[in-house]
Scaffold this motif. Structure first.
Motif, PDB file in Angstrom:
ATOM      1  N   GLY A  30     -50.956  32.370  -8.787  1.00 42.07           N
ATOM      2  CA  GLY A  30     -50.615  33.754  -9.210  1.00 42.07           C
ATOM      3  C   GLY A  30     -49.476  34.480  -8.296  1.00 42.07           C
ATOM      4  O   GLY A  30     -48.506  33.684  -8.058  1.00 42.07           O
ATOM      5  N   ALA A  31     -49.665  35.621  -7.792  1.00 43.51           N
ATOM      6  CA  ALA A  31     -48.392  36.371  -7.117  1.00 43.51           C
ATOM      7  C   ALA A  31     -48.038  35.365  -6.049  1.00 43.51           C
ATOM      8  O   ALA A  31     -49.041  34.892  -5.140  1.00 43.51           O
ATOM      9  N   GLY A  32     -46.880  35.439  -5.745  1.00 47.59           N
ATOM     10  CA  GLY A  32     -46.183  34.625  -4.794  1.00 47.59           C
ATOM     11  C   GLY A  32     -46.249  32.994  -4.947  1.00 47.59           C
ATOM     12  O   GLY A  32     -46.002  32.406  -3.993  1.00 47.59           O
ATOM     13  N   ALA A  33     -46.852  32.602  -5.921  1.00 46.95           N
ATOM     14  CA  ALA A  33     -47.066  31.373  -6.405  1.00 46.95           C
ATOM     15  C   ALA A  33     -47.989  30.375  -5.401  1.00 46.95           C
ATOM     16  O   ALA A  33     -47.743  29.088  -5.304  1.00 46.95           O
ATOM     17  N   GLU A  34     -48.742  31.144  -4.699  1.00 44.03           N
ATOM     18  CA  GLU A  34     -49.800  30.553  -3.827  1.00 44.03           C
ATOM     19  C   GLU A  34     -50.988  30.092  -4.822  1.00 44.03           C
ATOM     20  O   GLU A  34     -51.543  30.985  -5.494  1.00 44.03           O
TER      21      GLU A  34
ATOM     22  N   ARG B  49     -51.930  26.379   3.415  1.00 45.21           N
ATOM     23  CA  ARG B  49     -51.471  27.151   2.085  1.00 45.21           C
ATOM     24  C   ARG B  49     -51.072  26.228   0.969  1.00 45.21           C
ATOM     25  O   ARG B  49     -50.549  25.212   1.268  1.00 45.21           O
ATOM     26  N   ARG B  50     -51.246  26.542  -0.387  1.00 44.84           N
ATOM     27  CA  ARG B  50     -51.117  25.660  -1.329  1.00 44.84           C
ATOM     28  C   ARG B  50     -49.971  26.435  -2.417  1.00 44.84           C
ATOM     29  O   ARG B  50     -50.632  27.473  -2.724  1.00 44.84           O
ATOM     30  N   PHE B  51     -49.075  25.682  -2.824  1.00 47.47           N
ATOM     31  CA  PHE B  51     -48.164  26.178  -3.510  1.00 47.47           C
ATOM     32  C   PHE B  51     -47.913  25.523  -4.716  1.00 47.47           C
ATOM     33  O   PHE B  51     -48.093  24.186  -4.754  1.00 47.47           O
ATOM     34  N   LEU B  52     -47.121  25.999  -6.005  1.00 48.48           N
ATOM     35  CA  LEU B  52     -46.564  24.992  -6.687  1.00 48.48           C
ATOM     36  C   LEU B  52     -44.779  25.496  -6.508  1.00 48.48           C
ATOM     37  O   LEU B  52     -44.214  26.556  -6.527  1.00 48.48           O
ATOM     38  N   LYS B  53     -44.253  24.437  -5.911  1.00 50.01           N
ATOM     39  CA  LYS B  53     -42.882  24.589  -5.481  1.00 50.01           C
ATOM     40  C   LYS B  53     -41.845  23.431  -5.847  1.00 50.01           C
ATOM     41  O   LYS B  53     -42.524  22.441  -6.180  1.00 50.01           O
ATOM     42  N   THR B  54     -40.625  23.724  -5.938  1.00 51.28           N
ATOM     43  CA  THR B  54     -39.849  22.787  -5.845  1.00 51.28           C
ATOM     44  C   THR B  54     -39.600  22.089  -4.493  1.00 51.28           C
ATOM     45  O   THR B  54     -38.986  22.964  -3.423  1.00 51.28           O
ATOM     46  N   ILE B  55     -39.511  20.791  -4.094  1.00 54.17           N
ATOM     47  CA  ILE B  55     -39.536  20.218  -2.952  1.00 54.17           C
ATOM     48  C   ILE B  55     -38.084  19.979  -2.635  1.00 54.17           C
ATOM     49  O   ILE B  55     -37.365  18.904  -3.526  1.00 54.17           O
TER      50      ILE B  55
ATOM     51  N   SER C 284     -38.639  15.606   9.715  1.00 49.97           N
ATOM     52  CA  SER C 284     -39.717  15.212   8.388  1.00 49.97           C
ATOM     53  C   SER C 284     -40.248  16.578   7.664  1.00 49.97           C
ATOM     54  O   SER C 284     -41.390  16.306   7.172  1.00 49.97           O
ATOM     55  N   HIS C 285     -39.586  17.588   7.932  1.00 53.25           N
ATOM     56  CA  HIS C 285     -39.969  18.595   7.311  1.00 53.25           C
ATOM     57  C   HIS C 285     -39.415  18.684   5.800  1.00 53.25           C
ATOM     58  O   HIS C 285     -38.278  18.069   5.582  1.00 53.25           O
ATOM     59  N   VAL C 286     -39.747  19.785   5.252  1.00 51.99           N
ATOM     60  CA  VAL C 286     -39.213  20.110   3.822  1.00 51.99           C
ATOM     61  C   VAL C 286     -38.888  21.381   3.529  1.00 51.99           C
ATOM     62  O   VAL C 286     -39.503  22.308   4.264  1.00 51.99           O
ATOM     63  N   HIS C 287     -38.154  21.899   2.912  1.00 58.81           N
ATOM     64  CA  HIS C 287     -38.125  23.271   2.155  1.00 58.81           C
ATOM     65  C   HIS C 287     -38.660  23.435   0.737  1.00 58.81           C
ATOM     66  O   HIS C 287     -38.730  22.387  -0.112  1.00 58.81           O
ATOM     67  N   LEU C 288     -39.221  24.459   0.540  1.00 58.39           N
ATOM     68  CA  LEU C 288     -39.981  24.796  -0.766  1.00 58.39           C
ATOM     69  C   LEU C 288     -39.221  25.803  -1.390  1.00 58.39           C
ATOM     70  O   LEU C 288     -39.078  26.898  -0.936  1.00 58.39           O
ATOM     71  N   PHE C 289     -39.004  25.682  -2.659  1.00 60.96           N
ATOM     72  CA  PHE C 289     -38.272  26.703  -3.407  1.00 60.96           C
ATOM     73  C   PHE C 289     -38.900  27.187  -4.457  1.00 60.96           C
ATOM     74  O   PHE C 289     -39.770  26.146  -5.418  1.00 60.96           O
TER      75      PHE C 289
ATOM     76  N   ALA D  22     -39.051  34.043  -2.122  1.00 56.80           N
ATOM     77  CA  ALA D  22     -38.243  33.540  -1.215  1.00 56.80           C
ATOM     78  C   ALA D  22     -38.501  32.167  -0.712  1.00 56.80           C
ATOM     79  O   ALA D  22     -39.738  31.643  -0.854  1.00 56.80           O
ATOM     80  N   PRO D  23     -37.664  31.368  -0.461  1.00 55.69           N
ATOM     81  CA  PRO D  23     -37.909  29.828   0.073  1.00 55.69           C
ATOM     82  C   PRO D  23     -38.726  29.934   1.346  1.00 55.69           C
ATOM     83  O   PRO D  23     -38.763  30.780   2.093  1.00 55.69           O
ATOM     84  N   ILE D  24     -39.433  28.838   1.298  1.00 57.96           N
ATOM     85  CA  ILE D  24     -40.123  28.410   2.427  1.00 57.96           C
ATOM     86  C   ILE D  24     -39.613  27.275   3.060  1.00 57.96           C
ATOM     87  O   ILE D  24     -39.587  26.186   2.670  1.00 57.96           O
TER      88      ILE D  24
END
Length: 255
Positions: free
Chosen positions: A112-116, A188-194, A200-205, A210-212
């Motif tokens: 939903g809101a915020g893609a979480e 936290r769970r999201f639907l994001k572009t990795i 060993s970290h990633v960015h989530l878009f 806003a990106p995480i």
């Protein structure tokens, strides 16, 4: 059983039609619908005759053939027949539900809101909030997430369902640049572009949030299919479980 009206030939008296007319073969089936579906399921399973199926599964032939020709009801044997012939009991008896080459997949949350994705996994029963009917076969161990609202536009519409692998099948590097359902190390769970991050970290878009940046992922659910709302129907809701869970208002509300 099916009945046939054979060819009948007769003369038509007409100045314009001197040739004979023919009444073509017409076939109709007056058996009860469950008996017809039982035969259809048996034939799709690859058995050419009722005797072949009865012999293979160890059924009493006389009883089975009476079920298939409609002289006896199949209610008591419906569960056994459905399991053996790879259809659902509901479809066999009523024509509704799953047929062969169709699948049910558990709905494990909403985006939903915020893609979480909510609610948390701990709140969701093992068999999901409800079962979603999918009109084609799926690999084993698949889960689904529903899209609510417009936070995922233009890619994912309200009411769509995203089908994911339950377990990660590829290394994290293989997902760079791809959309996926993810769970971060803080739960936290999201639907994001990795995208690749530091070490060993990633960015989530995503499109509308806003990106995480620079997070670690505990889980990645590779997307197998995205189904539009009109292609879906719900099967055997689990006692209205989603209504009994305490979901955030922004997620419960569509749009």
């Amino acid at each position: 059983m099916a009945k046939t009206v054979h060819n009948a030939r007769f003369k038509v008296k007409s100045n314009c039609t001197p040739d004979p007319c023919f009444l073509h073969n017409m076939t109709y089936d007056d058996r009860p619908e469950p008996a017809i579906r039982l035969q259809q399921a048996r034939e799709k399973r690859g058995f050419k005759s009722a005797r072949d199926a009865a012999n293979y599964f160890g059924w009493n032939y006389e009883t089975y053939v009476q079920h298939e020709n409609g002289t006896r009801g199949i209610t008591r044997m419906a569960e056994r027949y459905a399991t053996a012939l790879h259809v659902s009991r509901a479809w066999l008896l009523t024509g509704e539900g799953l047929q062969e080459n169709e699948t049910e997949v558990p709905l494990m949350g909403y985006i939903g809101a915020g893609a979480e994705i909510l609610p948390e996994f701990e709140q969701v029963p093992e068999d999901g909030l409800e079962q979603i009917w999918v009109p084609f076969p799926l690999p084993a161990e698949m889960i689904a997430f529903g899209v609510r609202g417009d936070s995922m536009l233009p890619v994912y519409k309200d009411g769509a369902v995203i089908i994911c692998y339950k377990e990660r099948k590829r290394p994290i590097e293989a997902f760079y640049g791809e959309d996926a359902a993810v769970r971060t190390e803080d739960g936290r769970r999201f639907l994001k572009t990795i995208m690749r991050g530091n070490d060993s970290h990633v960015h989530l878009f995503s499109w509308n949030a806003a990106p995480i940046e620079n997070v670690r992922l505990e889980w990645v659910g590779e997307i197998f299919a995205v189904l539009p709302p009109k292609a879906l129907k719900k099967v055997d809701q689990q006692g209205g479980l989603q209504g009994s869970l305490s979901l955030p208002r922004a997620v419960r509300k569509s749009g």
